[in-house]
Design a protein around this motif. Structure first.
Motif, mmCIF file in Angstrom:
data_model
loop_
_atom_site.group_PDB
_atom_site.id
_atom_site.type_symbol
_atom_site.label_atom_id
_atom_site.label_comp_id
_atom_site.label_asym_id
_atom_site.label_seq_id
_atom_site.Cartn_x
_atom_site.Cartn_y
_atom_site.Cartn_z
ATOM 1 N N TYR A 103 68.195 63.874 122.529
ATOM 2 C CA TYR A 103 69.682 63.691 122.731
ATOM 3 C C TYR A 103 70.660 64.620 122.255
ATOM 4 O O TYR A 103 70.539 65.214 121.265
ATOM 5 N N VAL A 104 71.772 64.854 122.959
ATOM 6 C CA VAL A 104 72.839 65.617 122.746
ATOM 7 C C VAL A 104 73.570 65.025 121.571
ATOM 8 O O VAL A 104 73.901 65.976 120.617
ATOM 9 N N LEU A 105 73.820 63.945 121.256
ATOM 10 C CA LEU A 105 74.591 63.352 120.232
ATOM 11 C C LEU A 105 73.585 62.253 119.685
ATOM 12 O O LEU A 105 73.998 61.089 119.779
ATOM 13 N N PRO A 106 72.660 62.635 118.611
ATOM 14 C CA PRO A 106 71.491 61.493 118.422
ATOM 15 C C PRO A 106 72.303 60.528 117.483
ATOM 16 O O PRO A 106 71.799 59.482 117.412
ATOM 17 N N HIS A 107 73.303 60.837 117.053
ATOM 18 C CA HIS A 107 73.741 59.840 116.047
ATOM 19 C C HIS A 107 74.545 58.637 116.639
ATOM 20 O O HIS A 107 74.556 57.532 116.295
ATOM 21 N N LEU A 108 75.031 59.066 117.925
ATOM 22 C CA LEU A 108 75.409 58.003 118.862
ATOM 23 C C LEU A 108 74.387 56.853 119.176
ATOM 24 O O LEU A 108 74.587 55.772 119.016
ATOM 25 N N LYS A 109 73.122 57.601 119.472
ATOM 26 C CA LYS A 109 71.984 56.571 119.773
ATOM 27 C C LYS A 109 71.683 55.703 118.373
ATOM 28 O O LYS A 109 71.529 54.392 118.627
ATOM 29 N N GLN A 110 71.743 56.378 117.270
ATOM 30 C CA GLN A 110 71.508 55.809 116.057
ATOM 31 C C GLN A 110 72.417 54.576 115.865
ATOM 32 O O GLN A 110 72.050 53.527 115.457
ATOM 33 N N THR A 111 73.654 54.632 116.089
ATOM 34 C CA THR A 111 74.791 53.741 115.925
ATOM 35 C C THR A 111 74.333 52.625 116.964
ATOM 36 O O THR A 111 74.659 51.396 116.505
ATOM 37 N N ILE A 112 73.931 52.819 118.236
ATOM 38 C CA ILE A 112 73.758 51.790 118.992
ATOM 39 C C ILE A 112 72.451 51.055 118.545
ATOM 40 O O ILE A 112 72.505 49.952 118.556
ATOM 41 N N ASP A 113 71.391 51.731 118.213
ATOM 42 C CA ASP A 113 70.076 51.131 117.874
ATOM 43 C C ASP A 113 70.386 50.348 116.558
ATOM 44 O O ASP A 113 69.914 49.241 116.409
ATOM 45 N N ASP A 114 71.396 50.782 115.662
ATOM 46 C CA ASP A 114 71.659 50.087 114.344
ATOM 47 C C ASP A 114 72.117 48.530 114.922
ATOM 48 O O ASP A 114 71.794 47.657 114.370
ATOM 49 N N ALA A 115 73.096 48.541 115.700
ATOM 50 C CA ALA A 115 73.779 47.392 116.040
ATOM 51 C C ALA A 115 72.663 46.566 116.860
ATOM 52 O O ALA A 115 72.735 45.365 116.634
#
Length: 408
Positions: A275-287
Motif C-alpha cells: 500500500y502506498v500509504l499503509p497508515h490509512l489502511k490501518q486507520t480504516i482497519d482499526d475502525a
C-alpha cells in the motif's frame, strides 16, 4: 465503542454554496447558525449540552480570528461556562473534534457533546486561499517548486501510483464525474448548480479541464468553501434518562493514526508495503475492528476526496480492490449510487464542497443521514452501516468512523 454506546442525536449542515463574506457575515454568524440548527435537529435545548468541541483549521489565516473554541459561548448565552475546545489538524480538524468528543463521553466525563466544524475561506482570492492551505505541509522541506501546494502534492501521489502500478487518468476523471453528479442531488452541495463538462470524454482536454499543477487538473480539485456542520452525541446513560429521544445513528467504531508531515517520508517508509500509504489502511482497519464489521457489512463510504487522487487512494486502502487496483471498482461502477459500495453519495469534497475544518463532521452527519434513511435524493437504498475517512495534509492525520443504524 468502548464501555458505552455513543449515539448521534441529530445534526445540521449549512448550504456550502454560500459566500458568507458577500453576505456581510463572519464566524459568529456561521457558528450561531450551526449551533442553532444542530440543537434544533437534535431536539434538545442548549442547557442539555455538557461539553463542546470545535473543528477549525485556518481561522487565523483566513479571518484573523483565533480562539474559536469560545465562539459558541460568544453567540449563545446558554453555552457560557461550559468546557469547550478548538481542534486543528488541517483537513482532519473536524474528525479530531469528533474523536475528542467521543473520548470525553466514553471516559464518563459527560453525557452530551456538541461537535461543530466551521470554516470561512472565501475571504480572499483563490490563489491566496491555496497559499494559506499550504500551511498544512512541511513548510521549507517540501513543495518548494509547486505553483499550488496541494495539487502538486497529490500529483506526486499520482506519480507514485503510476510508478508502482500504472495509472490511467481517465479513472480520475470518472471519480470527478461521479462526485459532481452526486452533488447535483444534494441540496446543500456547493456545485449542485454548476455546468460541469463530460469529464470522461474531455477530462484530458486542456481547454476544458486545465492543468493546475503536475498531473492535477481543475476538476480533480475540491472547492474553496464557506460552511459548517454540527452533530450532538449522547451516551447510553443520557438516553435512559430521556426515553422519548430518538437518535439517528450509533457510532460503532473509530480509527485514528498520525504520521510525519512530509510526503517523501511517508512514501519512503512505505516502500516495501503493497500500500502506498499503509497508515490509512490501518486507520480504516482499526475502525472496522472496533465496529466488528468487515467490508461486506458496509453499505457506503464518505471519504476525503480533496482531489480525485485521494479518493483513488481510499478505494484500494479500504479493501474494495487489491493494492493499486482502484481502477477496477471505478470502471465497474462499484463506487456509484446503485453500485456495490457507493462512495461520496453526498458529492464529497469535490461535488459537495470542502470547508476544511467542517468536512470531518459533515462526513459523519451524512453517514448518519444514510443509515437513518434521511439523505433524500442521494440516499443509498437500504443503508444500515456507513464509514467515513477524513485526513489532513498529505494524510499526516487520518480519522475513520463507522456509523450504524440506531437499531443496529
Amino acid at each position: 465503542m468502548s464501555d458505552t454506546n455513543l449515539w448521534i442525536l441529530g445534526g445540521f449542515q449549512t448550504d456550502f454554496a454560500r459566500n458568507f463574506t458577500r453576505e456581510g457575515k463572519e464566524f459568529s454568524d456561521l457558528t450561531s447558525e450551526v449551533v442553532e440548527g444542530t440543537l434544533a435537529d437534535a431536539g434538545i435545548p442548549a442547557t442539555e449540552v455538557d461539553v463542546i468541541h470545535v473543528g477549525n483549521a485556518f481561522g487565523e489565516l483566513f479571518t484573523g480570528q483565533g480562539q474559536l473554541g469560545s465562539m459558541p459561548a460568544t453567540v449563545h448565552d446558554e453555552l457560557w461556562n461550559l468546557p469547550a475546545s478548538r481542534h486543528e489538524a488541517a483537513c482532519a480538524s473536524g474528525g479530531i473534534a469528533m474523536l475528542s468528543a467521543a473520548a470525553d463521553l466514553r471516559a464518563g466525563n459527560y453525557d452530551v457533546a456538541l461537535v461543530l466544524g466551521i470554516e470561512l475561506e472565501k475571504t480572499v482570492s483563490g490563489d491566496q486561499a491555496a497559499g494559506y492551505l499550504g500551511a498544512a505541509a512541511w513548510i521549507g522541506h517540501e513543495g518548494e517548486t509547486a505553483t499550488f501546494m496541494w495539487p502538486f502534492m497529490f500529483s506526486e501521489i499520482a506519480e507514485e501510483y503510476d510508478r508502482r502500478y500504472g495509472l490511467d487518468e481517465v479513472n480520475l476523471h470518472r471519480i470527478a464525474q461521479v462526485n459532481f453528479g452526486n452533488g447535483r442531488r444534494n441540496p446543500n452541495a456547493q456545485t449542485r448548480g454548476w455546468d460541469v463538462p463530460d469529464l470522461v470524454a474531455f477530462g484530458s482536454d486542456d481547454s476544458v479541464n486545465p492543468v493546475i499543477d503536475g498531473r492535477t487538473r481543475r476538476f480533480d480539485c475540491s472547492q474553496v468553501t464557506d460552511g459548517g456542520a454540527g452533530v450532538v452525541i449522547v451516551t447510553d446513560g443520557w438516553l435512559r434518562e430521556h426515553p422519548t429521544a430518538r437518535p439517528k445513528a450509533r457510532l460503532l467504531g473509530w480509527g485514528h493514526r498520525a504520521v510525519g508531515l512530509g510526503l517523501e517520508q511517508k512514501l519512503r517508509r512505505a516502500a516495501d508495503s503493497p500500500y502506498v500509504l499503509p497508515h490509512l489502511k490501518q486507520t480504516i482497519d482499526d475502525a472496522f475492528g472496533r465496529a466488528k464489521i468487515t467490508l461486506d457489512g458496509l453499505d457506503g463510504l464518505e471519504t476525503h476526496d480533496c482531489f480525485t487522487m485521494s479518493e483513488y487512494v481510499a478505494i484500494d486502502h479500504l479493501g474494495l480492490t487489491g493494492p493499486g487496483e482502484s481502477w477496477k471498482a471505478i470502471e465497474n461502477g462499484d463506487i456509484e449510487l446503485g453500485g456495490s459500495l457507493p462512495i461520496n453519495p453526498s458529492g464529497g469534497l469535490i461535488g459537495g464542497g470542502h470547508p476544511v475544518g467542517a468536512s470531518g463532521v459533515r462526513m459523519v452527519l451524512d453517514a448518519a443521514k444514510q443509515v437513518s434513511g434521511t439523505a433524500g435524493d442521494y440516499q443509498v437504498e437500504g443503508a444500515r452501516t456507513f464509514a467515513t475517512l477524513n485526513f489532513g495534509g498529505s494524510t499526516a492525520t487520518a480519522v475513520s468512523f463507522v456509523v450504524g443504524a440506531a437499531d443496529s
